[in-house]
Design a protein around this motif. Structure first.
Motif, mmCIF file in Angstrom:
data_model
loop_
_atom_site.group_PDB
_atom_site.id
_atom_site.type_symbol
_atom_site.label_atom_id
_atom_site.label_comp_id
_atom_site.label_asym_id
_atom_site.label_seq_id
_atom_site.Cartn_x
_atom_site.Cartn_y
_atom_site.Cartn_z
ATOM 1 N N TYR A 190 10.884 -4.073 -21.106
ATOM 2 C CA TYR A 190 9.904 -4.285 -22.162
ATOM 3 C C TYR A 190 8.515 -4.360 -21.533
ATOM 4 O O TYR A 190 8.361 -4.690 -20.352
ATOM 5 N N MET A 191 7.498 -4.085 -22.346
ATOM 6 C CA MET A 191 6.125 -4.394 -21.978
ATOM 7 C C MET A 191 5.737 -5.672 -22.709
ATOM 8 O O MET A 191 5.919 -5.768 -23.927
ATOM 9 N N TYR B 200 6.264 -8.455 -27.336
ATOM 10 C CA TYR B 200 7.124 -7.606 -26.525
ATOM 11 C C TYR B 200 7.214 -6.227 -27.171
ATOM 12 O O TYR B 200 7.526 -6.105 -28.357
ATOM 13 N N VAL C 131 2.277 2.561 -24.694
ATOM 14 C CA VAL C 131 3.699 2.310 -24.969
ATOM 15 C C VAL C 131 4.386 3.605 -25.371
ATOM 16 O O VAL C 131 5.472 3.942 -24.863
ATOM 17 N N CYS D 173 2.590 -8.406 -23.546
ATOM 18 C CA CYS D 173 1.136 -8.558 -23.526
ATOM 19 C C CYS D 173 0.732 -9.555 -24.614
ATOM 20 O O CYS D 173 1.542 -9.947 -25.451
ATOM 21 N N VAL E 88 -0.745 -6.251 -19.043
ATOM 22 C CA VAL E 88 0.638 -5.908 -19.396
ATOM 23 C C VAL E 88 1.575 -6.301 -18.260
ATOM 24 O O VAL E 88 1.251 -6.119 -17.079
ATOM 25 N N THR F 62 4.714 6.044 -22.433
ATOM 26 C CA THR F 62 5.726 5.574 -21.483
ATOM 27 C C THR F 62 7.123 5.844 -22.001
ATOM 28 O O THR F 62 8.000 6.332 -21.270
ATOM 29 N N LEU G 92 6.841 4.591 -13.867
ATOM 30 C CA LEU G 92 5.553 4.070 -14.317
ATOM 31 C C LEU G 92 4.396 4.958 -13.887
ATOM 32 O O LEU G 92 3.455 5.192 -14.665
ATOM 33 N N ILE H 23 5.648 -5.689 -17.074
ATOM 34 C CA ILE H 23 6.917 -4.996 -17.301
ATOM 35 C C ILE H 23 8.022 -5.984 -16.962
ATOM 36 O O ILE H 23 8.142 -6.421 -15.813
ATOM 37 N N ILE I 266 -1.533 -3.775 -14.767
ATOM 38 C CA ILE I 266 -0.097 -3.859 -15.018
ATOM 39 C C ILE I 266 0.571 -4.626 -13.881
ATOM 40 O O ILE I 266 0.341 -4.338 -12.703
#
Length: 308
Positions: A274-275, A162, A291, A277, A148, A294, A111, A150, A100
């Motif tokens: 947002y994440m 996203y 996701v 990837c 990933v 989190t 996190l 952030i 991450i």
């Protein structure tokens, strides 16, 4: 014998009601309308001929019937989720890596607990945080140096997926005796003769600059940076400047009266996370679980946030 109408979603609804303390917040957590959630509850109450909880109590006080169904939910849901993870492991292999990269300095507050919860559910996935500050975290994802990122914005030009996390208010922080505490809220011009204290990141990554100051053509009189949130708050408290930070990151300091907060703009300044990837990573079952963990972890622990 009665044929059961219970579904997994009903059990998740009951747990969400207990964990969030209200119909409104439970609906937000489950990404449902309040009407849809109330309909689920009424369906169960009609079926069993009893109220599940007292409507007027906050948090909800569950009846004997409600508590029995909660007991079932606490027993059954972990077994269902464990079985689903086992099936995913059998299909896709028992190993993986989740690195991450984080662009915001305050993200570690929420996190780390999410990573701890994920690690218990997916112990075979190697978790790591890419150290150091990275001005372009999505580039690391595209270069296969992280799975990933952030990030605070969605870039339509980036070929990544996203996954929305949450929105939050960013507040201006002032010394308790600062003249600007007399204002109901601050506008761009109020920062013109101030020392603005920020993290040492490019301006395009600072919401206060990107959303407020730059559009108004305002440049603070002085700028100062620090890596640590606590150092930033100490500088603000001692009258060395003003800062803007997420409300959830500073609520404890505000509760103790260490500094004073004011809204930025009459409607407040909103940040989002947002994440990001690749599509390949999005297809991994453990990514969807990360996701979800989190979002749920943050919603239950961070004050004032709203799920996206």
């Amino acid at each position: 014998m009665l044929q059961s109408i219970l579904e997994i979603r009903h059990l998740r609804t009951l747990i969400a009601l207990r964990d969030t303390g209200s119909l409104v917040r439970a609906a937000q957590l489950l990404n449902l309308t309040q009407s849809a959630l109330s309909h689920q509850v009424k369906l169960l109450e009609d079926r069993y001929g009893a109220q599940l909880f007292e409507r007027k109590s906050v948090p909800p006080q569950f009846s004997t019937t409600g508590l029995r169904l909660l007991q079932l939910a606490d027993t059954a849901l972990p077994l269902v989720e464990e079985a689903e993870r086992d099936v995913a492991r059998l299909a896709l292999g028992r190993s993986g890596q989740l690195r991450i990269v984080v662009e915001c300095h305050t993200c570690f507050d929420w996190l780390m607990p999410a990573m701890d919860a994920f690690r218990q559910r997916w112990p075979e996935i190697e978790l790591d945080i890419v150290s150091g500050f990275h001005p372009d975290p999505i580039a690391l994802v595209m270069q296969n140096r992280a799975e990933v990122a952030i990030v605070s914005e969605q870039d339509p030009d980036e070929t990544v997926d996203y996954h929305a996390l949450f929105r939050f208010e960013i507040v201006a922080l002032l010394a308790n005796d600062h003249a600007l505490t007399a204002k109901a809220h601050l506008t761009a011009r109020h920062f013109a003769d101030q020392t603005l204290i920020t993290y040492p990141v490019p301006d395009e990554m600072l919401d206060i600059v990107r959303q407020v100051l730059a559009p108004a053509g305002v440049e603070p009189a002085h700028r100062r940076t620090t890596e640590l949130t606590v150092a930033m708050l100490q500088l603000v408290a001692s009258g060395r400047g003003v800062a803007t930070l997420p409300l959830w990151a500073v609520q404890n300091y505000l509760d103790r009266g260490y500094v004073t907060a004011r809204r930025v703009g009459s409607k407040g300044l909103t940040g989002r996370l947002y994440m990001a990837c690749t599509q390949g990573t999005s297809g991994r079952p453990w990514l969807a679980d990360f996701v979800r963990i989190t979002r749920e972890s943050c919603f239950k622990s961070l004050p004032g946030i709203e799920l996206l």
